[in-house]
Scaffold this motif. Sequence first.
Motif, PDB file in Angstrom:
ATOM      1  N   LEU A  72      26.433  54.860   0.423  1.00  0.00           N
ATOM      2  CA  LEU A  72      26.583  56.001  -0.482  1.00  0.00           C
ATOM      3  C   LEU A  72      25.389  56.944  -0.376  1.00  0.00           C
ATOM      4  O   LEU A  72      25.546  58.172  -0.425  1.00  0.00           O
ATOM      5  N   HIS A  73      24.214  56.361  -0.211  1.00  0.00           N
ATOM      6  CA  HIS A  73      23.006  57.182  -0.055  1.00  0.00           C
ATOM      7  C   HIS A  73      23.075  58.012   1.222  1.00  0.00           C
ATOM      8  O   HIS A  73      22.724  59.201   1.224  1.00  0.00           O
ATOM      9  N   GLN A  74      23.536  57.404   2.304  1.00  0.00           N
ATOM     10  CA  GLN A  74      23.666  58.131   3.565  1.00  0.00           C
ATOM     11  C   GLN A  74      24.675  59.273   3.439  1.00  0.00           C
ATOM     12  O   GLN A  74      24.469  60.362   3.976  1.00  0.00           O
ATOM     13  N   LEU A  75      25.762  59.024   2.723  1.00  0.00           N
ATOM     14  CA  LEU A  75      26.740  60.090   2.511  1.00  0.00           C
ATOM     15  C   LEU A  75      26.134  61.220   1.686  1.00  0.00           C
ATOM     16  O   LEU A  75      26.349  62.402   1.984  1.00  0.00           O
ATOM     17  N   SER A  76      25.378  60.874   0.666  1.00  0.00           N
ATOM     18  CA  SER A  76      24.735  61.899  -0.164  1.00  0.00           C
ATOM     19  C   SER A  76      23.797  62.768   0.660  1.00  0.00           C
ATOM     20  O   SER A  76      23.748  63.995   0.489  1.00  0.00           O
ATOM     21  N   ILE A  77      23.045  62.141   1.557  1.00  0.00           N
ATOM     22  CA  ILE A  77      22.140  62.898   2.425  1.00  0.00           C
ATOM     23  C   ILE A  77      22.940  63.851   3.312  1.00  0.00           C
ATOM     24  O   ILE A  77      22.597  65.032   3.465  1.00  0.00           O
ATOM     25  N   ALA A  78      24.021  63.341   3.892  1.00  0.00           N
ATOM     26  CA  ALA A  78      24.849  64.180   4.764  1.00  0.00           C
ATOM     27  C   ALA A  78      25.458  65.347   3.987  1.00  0.00           C
ATOM     28  O   ALA A  78      25.546  66.471   4.499  1.00  0.00           O
ATOM     29  N   LEU A  79      25.864  65.097   2.751  1.00  0.00           N
ATOM     30  CA  LEU A  79      26.481  66.156   1.943  1.00  0.00           C
ATOM     31  C   LEU A  79      25.491  67.259   1.575  1.00  0.00           C
ATOM     32  O   LEU A  79      25.903  68.363   1.208  1.00  0.00           O
ATOM     33  N   SER A  80      24.210  66.958   1.665  1.00  0.00           N
ATOM     34  CA  SER A  80      23.198  67.980   1.376  1.00  0.00           C
ATOM     35  C   SER A  80      23.037  68.962   2.533  1.00  0.00           C
ATOM     36  O   SER A  80      22.359  69.978   2.395  1.00  0.00           O
ATOM     37  N   GLU A  81      23.667  68.654   3.667  1.00  0.00           N
ATOM     38  CA  GLU A  81      23.609  69.532   4.834  1.00  0.00           C
ATOM     39  C   GLU A  81      24.772  70.526   4.765  1.00  0.00           C
ATOM     40  O   GLU A  81      25.934  70.120   4.774  1.00  0.00           O
ATOM     41  N   PRO A  82      24.499  71.819   4.683  1.00  0.00           N
ATOM     42  CA  PRO A  82      25.561  72.818   4.498  1.00  0.00           C
ATOM     43  C   PRO A  82      26.672  72.753   5.547  1.00  0.00           C
ATOM     44  O   PRO A  82      27.852  72.844   5.206  1.00  0.00           O
ATOM     45  N   LEU A  83      26.311  72.578   6.816  1.00  0.00           N
ATOM     46  CA  LEU A  83      27.332  72.546   7.860  1.00  0.00           C
ATOM     47  C   LEU A  83      28.210  71.306   7.730  1.00  0.00           C
ATOM     48  O   LEU A  83      29.437  71.381   7.869  1.00  0.00           O
ATOM     49  N   PHE A  84      27.604  70.167   7.461  1.00  0.00           N
ATOM     50  CA  PHE A  84      28.370  68.930   7.285  1.00  0.00           C
ATOM     51  C   PHE A  84      29.339  69.079   6.114  1.00  0.00           C
ATOM     52  O   PHE A  84      30.529  68.748   6.224  1.00  0.00           O
ATOM     53  N   LEU A  85      28.835  69.579   4.985  1.00  0.00           N
ATOM     54  CA  LEU A  85      29.676  69.722   3.793  1.00  0.00           C
ATOM     55  C   LEU A  85      30.812  70.701   4.040  1.00  0.00           C
ATOM     56  O   LEU A  85      31.966  70.443   3.677  1.00  0.00           O
ATOM     57  N   ARG A  86      30.506  71.814   4.685  1.00  0.00           N
ATOM     58  CA  ARG A  86      31.535  72.823   4.949  1.00  0.00           C
ATOM     59  C   ARG A  86      32.627  72.268   5.863  1.00  0.00           C
ATOM     60  O   ARG A  86      33.821  72.467   5.617  1.00  0.00           O
ATOM     61  N   THR A  87      32.230  71.559   6.901  1.00  0.00           N
ATOM     62  CA  THR A  87      33.210  70.981   7.824  1.00  0.00           C
ATOM     63  C   THR A  87      34.005  69.872   7.145  1.00  0.00           C
ATOM     64  O   THR A  87      35.217  69.747   7.344  1.00  0.00           O
ATOM     65  N   LEU A  88      33.331  69.079   6.350  1.00  0.00           N
ATOM     66  CA  LEU A  88      34.001  68.011   5.607  1.00  0.00           C
ATOM     67  C   LEU A  88      35.088  68.578   4.701  1.00  0.00           C
ATOM     68  O   LEU A  88      36.231  68.099   4.692  1.00  0.00           O
ATOM     69  N   LEU A  89      34.760  69.610   3.946  1.00  0.00           N
ATOM     70  CA  LEU A  89      35.716  70.182   3.000  1.00  0.00           C
ATOM     71  C   LEU A  89      36.903  70.827   3.707  1.00  0.00           C
ATOM     72  O   LEU A  89      38.012  70.863   3.170  1.00  0.00           O
TER      73      LEU A  89
END
Length: 218
Positions: A72-89
């Motif tokens: 969960l911590h690793q996912l939280s770190i990744a979600l703090s990255e704008p490109l990762f979050l944008r692509t994920l969504l």
Amino acid sequence: MFYPDSQELDSDHLLHEAAADPNRQFPSPPCANGHRSTISLRTDQGGTFCFLCFSNLVSDSRVPTVHVSYALHQLSIALSEPLFLRTLLSAHVHFLVSPLVHALSSFDDAPIAIQIMDIISLLCSAEQSSIGEDFVERISVQLSSGALGWSRRQLHMLHCFGVLMGNEKLDINSHIKDKESLVCQLVEGLQLPSEEIRGEILFVLYKFSALQFTEQNV
């Protein structure tokens, strides 16, 4: 899960390209367990987050909580990255709904529940997010069923549901499948001696009543 890339040359090449075009998400290599790249995303740190590995880990109540917390911590770190979050969504976010809700209903551990709720709240509040109603539907089904009794896990689910009901972006009413069963379960829970549980129930009932009043007067 997060895996550092083993092919440094390829990773360096992609990082140089990413610097030239920061809005582009490049293909991910297969994860360490061999899962195909279409169910994973690259991170700014040069690694790969595999959604199937993540789902398998957090959905298994036999996994030590320290491993779940780390994932969960690793996912939280990744979600703090704008490109990762944008692509994920835009393409992958539905991979997270079921495992996150399942994990919330599987672990009594309060710190893990807080991590999960923070991630769900972030995903639902992000711009261009369309996933909030899916969380509302799944969590309301769990609460309506009464399958968890009034355990700590049920309390975590209830608190998360209350947080979602406070999100004005979400169409809550349309995504609660069985309103009558939900209300009956909540009212029954008011008989419990725990002030913490009663407080959570009263908050959800208040928000639910406000939604019904608003809908009738639109």
